[in-house]
Design a protein around this motif. Structure first.
Motif, PDB file in Angstrom:
ATOM      1  N   GLU A   1      -5.077  -0.747 -11.221  1.00  0.00           N
ATOM      2  CA  GLU A   1      -5.031  -1.686 -10.096  1.00  0.00           C
ATOM      3  C   GLU A   1      -5.882  -1.176  -8.925  1.00  0.00           C
ATOM      4  OE1 GLU A   1      -0.680  -3.746 -10.526  1.00  0.00           O
ATOM      5  OE2 GLU A   1      -0.753  -1.620  -9.962  1.00  0.00           O
ATOM      6  N   LEU A   2      -5.791   0.128  -8.660  1.00  0.00           N
ATOM      7  CA  LEU A   2      -6.610   0.708  -7.595  1.00  0.00           C
ATOM      8  C   LEU A   2      -8.090   0.576  -7.934  1.00  0.00           C
ATOM      9  CD1 LEU A   2      -4.587   3.931  -6.746  1.00  0.00           C
ATOM     10  CD2 LEU A   2      -4.905   1.933  -5.272  1.00  0.00           C
ATOM     11  N   ASN A   3      -8.430   0.820  -9.195  1.00  0.00           N
ATOM     12  CA  ASN A   3      -9.821   0.695  -9.621  1.00  0.00           C
ATOM     13  C   ASN A   3     -10.314  -0.741  -9.434  1.00  0.00           C
ATOM     14  OD1 ASN A   3     -12.222   1.748 -10.765  1.00  0.00           O
ATOM     15  ND2 ASN A   3     -11.699   0.732 -12.692  1.00  0.00           N
ATOM     16  N   ASP A   4      -9.466  -1.710  -9.728  1.00  0.00           N
ATOM     17  CA  ASP A   4      -9.837  -3.114  -9.526  1.00  0.00           C
ATOM     18  C   ASP A   4     -10.147  -3.400  -8.061  1.00  0.00           C
ATOM     19  OD1 ASP A   4      -9.539  -3.671 -12.225  1.00  0.00           O
ATOM     20  OD2 ASP A   4      -7.565  -4.610 -12.001  1.00  0.00           O
ATOM     21  N   LEU A   5      -9.481  -2.683  -7.169  1.00  0.00           N
ATOM     22  CA  LEU A   5      -9.707  -2.848  -5.732  1.00  0.00           C
ATOM     23  C   LEU A   5     -10.857  -1.977  -5.225  1.00  0.00           C
ATOM     24  CD1 LEU A   5      -5.996  -2.788  -4.510  1.00  0.00           C
ATOM     25  CD2 LEU A   5      -7.500  -4.781  -4.679  1.00  0.00           C
ATOM     26  N   GLY A   6     -11.356  -1.108  -6.092  1.00  0.00           N
ATOM     27  CA  GLY A   6     -12.445  -0.220  -5.693  1.00  0.00           C
ATOM     28  C   GLY A   6     -11.977   0.966  -4.873  1.00  0.00           C
ATOM     29  N   ILE A   7     -10.736   1.390  -5.103  1.00  0.00           N
ATOM     30  CA  ILE A   7     -10.151   2.495  -4.336  1.00  0.00           C
ATOM     31  C   ILE A   7      -9.777   3.615  -5.299  1.00  0.00           C
ATOM     32  CG2 ILE A   7      -8.243   3.205  -2.847  1.00  0.00           C
ATOM     33  CD1 ILE A   7      -7.987   0.253  -2.005  1.00  0.00           C
ATOM     34  N   ALA A   8     -10.214   4.828  -5.000  1.00  0.00           N
ATOM     35  CA  ALA A   8      -9.778   5.999  -5.752  1.00  0.00           C
ATOM     36  C   ALA A   8      -8.471   6.492  -5.132  1.00  0.00           C
ATOM     37  CB  ALA A   8     -10.827   7.099  -5.691  1.00  0.00           C
ATOM     38  N   ARG A   9      -7.601   7.044  -5.956  1.00  0.00           N
ATOM     39  CA  ARG A   9      -6.298   7.500  -5.457  1.00  0.00           C
ATOM     40  C   ARG A   9      -6.463   8.488  -4.299  1.00  0.00           C
ATOM     41  NH1 ARG A   9      -1.504   6.316  -6.977  1.00  0.00           N
ATOM     42  NH2 ARG A   9      -2.210   5.316  -8.880  1.00  0.00           N
ATOM     43  N   GLY A  10      -7.456   9.345  -4.368  1.00  0.00           N
ATOM     44  CA  GLY A  10      -7.689  10.317  -3.307  1.00  0.00           C
ATOM     45  C   GLY A  10      -8.189   9.701  -2.011  1.00  0.00           C
ATOM     46  N   ASP A  11      -8.642   8.458  -2.071  1.00  0.00           N
ATOM     47  CA  ASP A  11      -9.151   7.774  -0.878  1.00  0.00           C
ATOM     48  C   ASP A  11      -8.086   6.967  -0.147  1.00  0.00           C
ATOM     49  OD1 ASP A  11     -11.683   8.733  -1.356  1.00  0.00           O
ATOM     50  OD2 ASP A  11     -12.335   6.941  -2.454  1.00  0.00           O
ATOM     51  N   ILE A  12      -6.885   6.946  -0.662  1.00  0.00           N
ATOM     52  CA  ILE A  12      -5.835   6.107  -0.066  1.00  0.00           C
ATOM     53  C   ILE A  12      -5.601   6.427   1.414  1.00  0.00           C
ATOM     54  CG2 ILE A  12      -3.342   5.636  -0.110  1.00  0.00           C
ATOM     55  CD1 ILE A  12      -3.568   5.543  -3.182  1.00  0.00           C
ATOM     56  N   PRO A  13      -5.460   7.690   1.815  1.00  0.00           N
ATOM     57  CA  PRO A  13      -5.240   7.938   3.251  1.00  0.00           C
ATOM     58  C   PRO A  13      -6.387   7.419   4.119  1.00  0.00           C
ATOM     59  CG  PRO A  13      -4.650   9.873   1.983  1.00  0.00           C
ATOM     60  CD  PRO A  13      -5.323   8.928   1.033  1.00  0.00           C
ATOM     61  N   PHE A  14      -7.618   7.586   3.656  1.00  0.00           N
ATOM     62  CA  PHE A  14      -8.771   7.106   4.402  1.00  0.00           C
ATOM     63  C   PHE A  14      -8.759   5.575   4.507  1.00  0.00           C
ATOM     64  CE2 PHE A  14     -13.081   5.354   4.212  1.00  0.00           C
ATOM     65  CZ  PHE A  14     -13.564   5.783   5.440  1.00  0.00           C
ATOM     66  N   VAL A  15      -8.488   4.924   3.390  1.00  0.00           N
ATOM     67  CA  VAL A  15      -8.452   3.453   3.371  1.00  0.00           C
ATOM     68  C   VAL A  15      -7.331   2.942   4.264  1.00  0.00           C
ATOM     69  CG1 VAL A  15      -8.016   1.436   1.903  1.00  0.00           C
ATOM     70  CG2 VAL A  15      -9.522   3.270   1.100  1.00  0.00           C
ATOM     71  N   ALA A  16      -6.168   3.576   4.212  1.00  0.00           N
ATOM     72  CA  ALA A  16      -5.030   3.152   5.028  1.00  0.00           C
ATOM     73  C   ALA A  16      -5.317   3.343   6.519  1.00  0.00           C
ATOM     74  CB  ALA A  16      -3.783   3.927   4.634  1.00  0.00           C
ATOM     75  N   ARG A  17      -5.970   4.428   6.859  1.00  0.00           N
ATOM     76  CA  ARG A  17      -6.273   4.688   8.275  1.00  0.00           C
ATOM     77  C   ARG A  17      -7.329   3.711   8.788  1.00  0.00           C
ATOM     78  NH1 ARG A  17      -4.135   8.337  10.944  1.00  0.00           N
ATOM     79  NH2 ARG A  17      -3.744   9.742   9.234  1.00  0.00           N
TER      80      ARG A  17
END
Length: 47
Positions: free
Chosen positions: A28-44
């Motif tokens: 699901e994250l890949n479908d959104l173009g988000i790597a798990r390690g990028d979650i804090p950056f994306v959220a901020r």
């Protein structure tokens, strides 16, 4: 100047966003173009 209440609300929104994204599967994250390690950056960035 950001008030204490606004700072807390921003932090709470950040944590909620992180928690929601961490619940997603890797696919699901890949479908959104988000790597798990990028979650804090994306959220901020969202705040």
């Amino acid at each position: 100047m950001v008030s204490l209440r606004q700072s807390f609300n921003n932090w709470r929104q950040y944590r909620n966003t992180c928690n929601e994204l961490y619940r997603l599967s890797d696919r699901e994250l890949n479908d959104l173009g988000i790597a798990r390690g990028d979650i804090p950056f994306v959220a901020r960035r969202g705040n």
